[in-house]
Motif scaffolding. Structure first.
Motif, mmCIF file in Angstrom:
data_model
loop_
_atom_site.group_PDB
_atom_site.id
_atom_site.type_symbol
_atom_site.label_atom_id
_atom_site.label_comp_id
_atom_site.label_asym_id
_atom_site.label_seq_id
_atom_site.Cartn_x
_atom_site.Cartn_y
_atom_site.Cartn_z
ATOM 1 N N MET A 1 -15.860 -19.834 -30.535
ATOM 2 C CA MET A 1 -15.953 -20.653 -29.313
ATOM 3 C C MET A 1 -16.531 -22.212 -29.673
ATOM 4 O O MET A 1 -16.501 -23.161 -28.570
ATOM 5 C CB MET A 1 -17.331 -20.035 -28.611
ATOM 6 C CG MET A 1 -16.893 -18.833 -27.940
ATOM 7 S SD MET A 1 -18.359 -18.013 -27.138
ATOM 8 C CE MET A 1 -18.274 -19.092 -25.609
ATOM 9 N N GLY A 2 -16.729 -22.475 -30.819
ATOM 10 C CA GLY A 2 -16.884 -23.633 -31.056
ATOM 11 C C GLY A 2 -18.592 -24.096 -31.422
ATOM 12 O O GLY A 2 -19.269 -23.249 -31.031
ATOM 13 N N PRO A 3 -18.658 -25.353 -32.094
ATOM 14 C CA PRO A 3 -20.080 -25.619 -32.083
ATOM 15 C C PRO A 3 -21.088 -26.031 -31.234
ATOM 16 O O PRO A 3 -22.138 -26.026 -31.235
ATOM 17 C CB PRO A 3 -19.765 -27.022 -33.030
ATOM 18 C CG PRO A 3 -18.713 -27.743 -32.536
ATOM 19 C CD PRO A 3 -17.837 -26.379 -32.227
ATOM 20 N N GLN A 4 -20.557 -25.747 -29.978
ATOM 21 C CA GLN A 4 -21.427 -25.984 -28.493
ATOM 22 C C GLN A 4 -22.426 -25.173 -28.350
ATOM 23 O O GLN A 4 -23.495 -25.176 -28.052
ATOM 24 C CB GLN A 4 -20.459 -26.345 -27.555
ATOM 25 C CG GLN A 4 -19.966 -27.670 -27.398
ATOM 26 C CD GLN A 4 -19.141 -27.690 -25.934
ATOM 27 O OE1 GLN A 4 -18.505 -26.882 -25.570
ATOM 28 N NE2 GLN A 4 -19.262 -29.006 -25.522
ATOM 29 N N ILE A 5 -22.169 -23.877 -28.758
ATOM 30 C CA ILE A 5 -23.021 -22.662 -28.590
ATOM 31 C C ILE A 5 -23.414 -22.199 -30.034
ATOM 32 O O ILE A 5 -22.728 -22.272 -31.122
ATOM 33 C CB ILE A 5 -22.364 -21.530 -27.788
ATOM 34 C CG1 ILE A 5 -23.216 -20.393 -27.459
ATOM 35 C CG2 ILE A 5 -21.179 -20.977 -28.420
ATOM 36 C CD1 ILE A 5 -22.783 -19.430 -26.541
ATOM 37 N N GLN A 6 -25.015 -22.107 -30.087
ATOM 38 C CA GLN A 6 -25.512 -21.667 -31.396
ATOM 39 C C GLN A 6 -26.593 -20.385 -30.929
ATOM 40 O O GLN A 6 -27.370 -20.622 -30.097
ATOM 41 C CB GLN A 6 -26.249 -22.754 -31.930
ATOM 42 C CG GLN A 6 -25.393 -23.874 -32.152
ATOM 43 C CD GLN A 6 -26.247 -25.371 -32.133
ATOM 44 O OE1 GLN A 6 -27.305 -25.423 -31.714
ATOM 45 N NE2 GLN A 6 -25.756 -26.425 -32.890
ATOM 46 N N TRP A 7 -26.614 -19.586 -31.946
ATOM 47 C CA TRP A 7 -27.414 -18.305 -31.713
ATOM 48 C C TRP A 7 -28.729 -18.802 -32.712
ATOM 49 O O TRP A 7 -28.393 -19.298 -33.855
ATOM 50 C CB TRP A 7 -26.921 -17.208 -32.252
ATOM 51 C CG TRP A 7 -27.525 -15.975 -32.740
ATOM 52 C CD1 TRP A 7 -28.797 -15.678 -32.077
ATOM 53 C CD2 TRP A 7 -27.492 -14.722 -33.627
ATOM 54 N NE1 TRP A 7 -29.255 -14.467 -32.310
ATOM 55 C CE2 TRP A 7 -28.345 -13.873 -33.146
ATOM 56 C CE3 TRP A 7 -26.281 -14.730 -34.246
ATOM 57 C CZ2 TRP A 7 -28.566 -12.773 -33.940
ATOM 58 C CZ3 TRP A 7 -26.393 -13.308 -35.161
ATOM 59 C CH2 TRP A 7 -27.122 -12.643 -34.868
ATOM 60 N N VAL A 8 -29.850 -18.868 -32.192
ATOM 61 C CA VAL A 8 -30.923 -19.202 -33.047
ATOM 62 C C VAL A 8 -31.585 -18.113 -33.746
ATOM 63 O O VAL A 8 -31.838 -18.080 -34.661
ATOM 64 C CB VAL A 8 -32.055 -20.051 -31.821
ATOM 65 C CG1 VAL A 8 -33.455 -20.462 -32.684
ATOM 66 C CG2 VAL A 8 -31.458 -21.112 -31.254
ATOM 67 N N GLN A 9 -31.915 -17.122 -32.769
ATOM 68 C CA GLN A 9 -32.519 -15.771 -33.439
ATOM 69 C C GLN A 9 -32.874 -14.797 -32.210
ATOM 70 O O GLN A 9 -32.482 -15.027 -30.917
ATOM 71 C CB GLN A 9 -33.912 -16.115 -33.955
ATOM 72 C CG GLN A 9 -34.837 -16.421 -33.104
ATOM 73 C CD GLN A 9 -36.202 -16.879 -33.728
ATOM 74 O OE1 GLN A 9 -36.233 -16.734 -34.940
ATOM 75 N NE2 GLN A 9 -37.547 -17.188 -33.144
ATOM 76 N N SER A 10 -32.916 -13.401 -32.665
ATOM 77 C CA SER A 10 -33.235 -12.412 -31.810
ATOM 78 C C SER A 10 -34.462 -11.462 -32.313
ATOM 79 O O SER A 10 -34.696 -11.522 -33.234
ATOM 80 C CB SER A 10 -31.993 -11.556 -31.675
ATOM 81 O OG SER A 10 -30.807 -12.437 -31.390
ATOM 82 N N TYR A 11 -34.970 -10.964 -31.166
ATOM 83 C CA TYR A 11 -35.917 -10.023 -31.219
ATOM 84 C C TYR A 11 -35.674 -8.582 -30.727
ATOM 85 O O TYR A 11 -35.077 -8.456 -29.622
ATOM 86 C CB TYR A 11 -37.311 -10.517 -30.378
ATOM 87 C CG TYR A 11 -37.668 -12.024 -30.836
ATOM 88 C CD1 TYR A 11 -38.408 -12.032 -31.908
ATOM 89 C CD2 TYR A 11 -37.236 -12.926 -30.285
ATOM 90 C CE1 TYR A 11 -38.971 -13.240 -32.154
ATOM 91 C CE2 TYR A 11 -37.433 -14.250 -30.394
ATOM 92 C CZ TYR A 11 -38.236 -14.502 -31.318
ATOM 93 O OH TYR A 11 -38.807 -15.618 -31.914
ATOM 94 N N VAL A 12 -35.613 -7.654 -31.624
ATOM 95 C CA VAL A 12 -35.084 -6.463 -31.221
ATOM 96 C C VAL A 12 -36.614 -5.433 -30.878
ATOM 97 O O VAL A 12 -37.427 -5.513 -31.694
ATOM 98 C CB VAL A 12 -34.382 -5.699 -32.593
ATOM 99 C CG1 VAL A 12 -34.197 -4.204 -32.239
ATOM 100 C CG2 VAL A 12 -33.551 -6.605 -33.007
ATOM 101 N N THR A 13 -36.474 -4.959 -29.727
ATOM 102 C CA THR A 13 -37.322 -4.002 -29.245
ATOM 103 C C THR A 13 -36.957 -2.548 -29.097
ATOM 104 O O THR A 13 -35.667 -2.322 -29.628
ATOM 105 C CB THR A 13 -38.133 -4.566 -27.867
ATOM 106 O OG1 THR A 13 -37.156 -4.586 -26.853
ATOM 107 C CG2 THR A 13 -38.514 -6.114 -28.092
ATOM 108 N N ASP A 14 -37.656 -1.746 -28.596
ATOM 109 C CA ASP A 14 -37.232 -0.145 -28.530
ATOM 110 C C ASP A 14 -35.751 -0.228 -27.670
ATOM 111 O O ASP A 14 -35.045 0.422 -28.111
ATOM 112 C CB ASP A 14 -38.200 0.511 -27.742
ATOM 113 C CG ASP A 14 -39.616 0.747 -28.599
ATOM 114 O OD1 ASP A 14 -39.367 0.717 -29.645
ATOM 115 O OD2 ASP A 14 -40.535 1.243 -27.878
#
Length: 90
Positions: free
Chosen positions: A35-48
């Motif tokens: 998709m290119g550099p315009q979209i970035q994943w920072v982090q995620s939090y996993v819960t139940d």
């Protein structure tokens, strides 16, 4: 760049193995790369039963397109209006 919180309803998410989380992460990164550099994943939090992801993206449509291409749910996508932390109280 706007920041978004994505709520992904994934029953049993908290029981996913390290290998399963790695595979999900690899799929996500592959889609992001295409998709290119315009979209970035920072982090995620996993819960139940959910995963909450933080993304930087120009708009909600791009966040939803990432979810569609990766085969991930995006049950809720919310644009962050302000970030606060303990230093806000100072």
């Amino acid at each position: 760049m706007p920041k978004y919180v994505i709520e992904r309803e994934i029953p049993g998410a908290g029981n996913l193995s390290a290998e399963q989380l790695k595979a999900i992460s690899q799929t996500s990164c592959g889609v992001l790369s295409s998709m290119g550099p315009q979209i970035q994943w920072v982090q995620s939090y996993v819960t139940d039963n959910k995963i909450y992801c933080i993304y930087n993206a120009p708009n909600e449509d791009m966040v939803r397109e990432h979810a569609a291409q990766g085969g991930f749910p995006a049950n809720s996508v919310s644009k962050v209006s302000t970030i606060i932390d303990p230093t806000t109280a100072e």
